[in-house]
Design an enzyme around this catalytic site. Structure first.
Site, short mmCIF file in Angstrom:
data_model
loop_
_atom_site.label_atom_id
_atom_site.label_comp_id
_atom_site.label_asym_id
_atom_site.label_seq_id
_atom_site.Cartn_x
_atom_site.Cartn_y
_atom_site.Cartn_z
N ASN A 98 -10.07 0.15 -0.40
CA ASN A 98 -8.61 0.19 -0.33
C ASN A 98 -8.05 -0.38 -1.62
O ASN A 98 -8.13 -1.58 -1.87
CB ASN A 98 -8.13 -0.62 0.87
CG ASN A 98 -6.62 -0.60 1.07
OD1 ASN A 98 -5.88 -0.22 0.17
ND2 ASN A 98 -6.17 -1.00 2.24
N CYS A 105 0.81 -1.22 0.00
CA CYS A 105 0.00 0.00 0.00
C CYS A 105 0.85 1.27 0.00
O CYS A 105 0.37 2.34 -0.38
CB CYS A 105 -0.95 0.01 1.19
SG CYS A 105 -2.11 -1.38 1.19
N HIS A 164 -3.27 7.44 1.98
CA HIS A 164 -3.67 6.11 1.54
C HIS A 164 -5.06 5.85 2.06
O HIS A 164 -5.36 6.05 3.25
CB HIS A 164 -2.68 5.08 2.08
CG HIS A 164 -3.13 3.66 1.90
ND1 HIS A 164 -3.59 3.18 0.70
CD2 HIS A 164 -3.22 2.63 2.79
CE1 HIS A 164 -3.93 1.91 0.85
NE2 HIS A 164 -3.72 1.55 2.10
#
Length: 324
Positions: free
Chosen positions: A281, A114, A251
């Site tokens: 996500n 990520c 993020h």
């Protein structure tokens, strides 16, 4: 003379299929309310059958080039962040290079889960400052739907697919924080936390791609502390604080993490770009996706000071400060 890596264009791509939270209710002991309350996610996009990470990355790159008013002939390199490549090798970046018809320059992947886009952005910035390249496509792209355990309600409802891209170009600056472009970067990792977020497969272990595993509660605590710290460090490197920031573009993993991190950095939620509710996500794609959407919305404007920050498996985490 000071060289800065300046954002010249931004673009994104999302698969056509939109999956609302309610779709999971038929197969899991979960609900729309449960998912929204714990994550802030309302829907996400899943890649179609046969649609790959390189397909999405290519379309995001085309959109970024169009936004920049540039052609592939103007690009020296492609740096692509992903943890879900089409194949073990070659790199997704070279596949995008081929799809774009780019026969010059170089292309390679970066893998920091990520946090991958922040690592790719930092790498591109360093290459521009060193003179290795003048214009670089920086892409984040993921098909996390392909590594989900669809029986695990704690993970499979959180992730989505998509891609985002930036065009970074060398421009002369004054050396002051008023310059446009990347102003500072801060990168970190600590392999002791490997078990908090990982995939239980790979070429040299199981021989297959495996499924995502996550220790959510432990990761939450680490995320808030480390994201706030890296953002503050990146700002301190250029003598700034959260009060100088126009937008945090984090993020997009969990709304509670985003809110807690913003509070620690002393930036109100009104100055945080949030796309989590619509995308879930998307791992390394989430920051460039949010940058592109924030720009489309008219939130992010030329001259704005941005902080981008992310944490992912490894653990790996980092932040960058840039002026749009």
């Amino acid at each position: 003379m000071t060289i800065r890596a300046v954002v010249k264009g931004v673009g994104h791509y999302l698969p056509e299929r939109v999956v609302p939270n309610s779709e999971f209710e038929a197969t899991l002991a979960t609900s729309d309310e449960w998912i929204r309350t714990r994550s802030g996610i309302e829907r996400r996009h899943f890649a179609a059958e046969g649609e790959t990470t390189s397909d999405m990355a290519h379309l995001a790159a085309v959109n970024a080039l169009d936004n920049a008013g540039l052609s592939v002939e103007d690009i020296d390199a492609i740096i692509l962040a992903t943890s879900t490549p089409d194949l073990t090798f070659p790199s997704v970046a070279t596949m995008v290079q081929g799809k774009l018809g780019m026969t010059h320059g170089f292309a390679f992947d970066v893998q920091a889960v990520c946090a991958g886009f922040v690592f790719a952005l930092s790498t591109a910035n360093a290459m521009i400052l060193s003179g290795q390249a003048r214009r670089i496509l920086v892409i984040g792209a993921e098909t996390f739907s392909r590594i989900m355990d669809w029986t695990d309600r704690s993970t499979c409802v959180l992730f989505g697919d998509g891609a985002g891209a930036l065009v970074l170009a060398a421009e002369e600056g004054t050396g002051a924080v008023s310059d446009r472009g990347v102003l500072s970067c801060d990168l970190n990792s600590d392999g002791r936390y490997r078990e908090m977020l990982y995939v239980d497969g790979g070429v040299s272990t199981t021989g297959d791609s495996g499924k995502l595993r996550m220790q959510g509660n432990q990761l939450f605590r680490q995320a808030v502390e480390k994201l706030a710290s890296t953002a503050e460090t990146a700002l301190a490197k250029i003598g700034l604080t959260g009060q100088d920031v126009d937008w945090i573009v984090p993020h997009q993993a969990n709304l509670r993490i985003i809110a807690a991190t913003a509070a620690r950095v002393d930036v109100p939620m009104e100055r945080v770009v949030v796309t989590l509710q619509d995308h879930g996500n998307t791992s390394a794609a989430s920051i460039p996706l949010a940058l592109s959407v924030g720009h489309q919305r008219g939130q992010i404007k030329t001259g704005d000071l941005l902080v981008v920050e992310a944490i992912g498996g490894g653990l790996a985490w980092g932040a960058a400060v840039l002026r749009w």
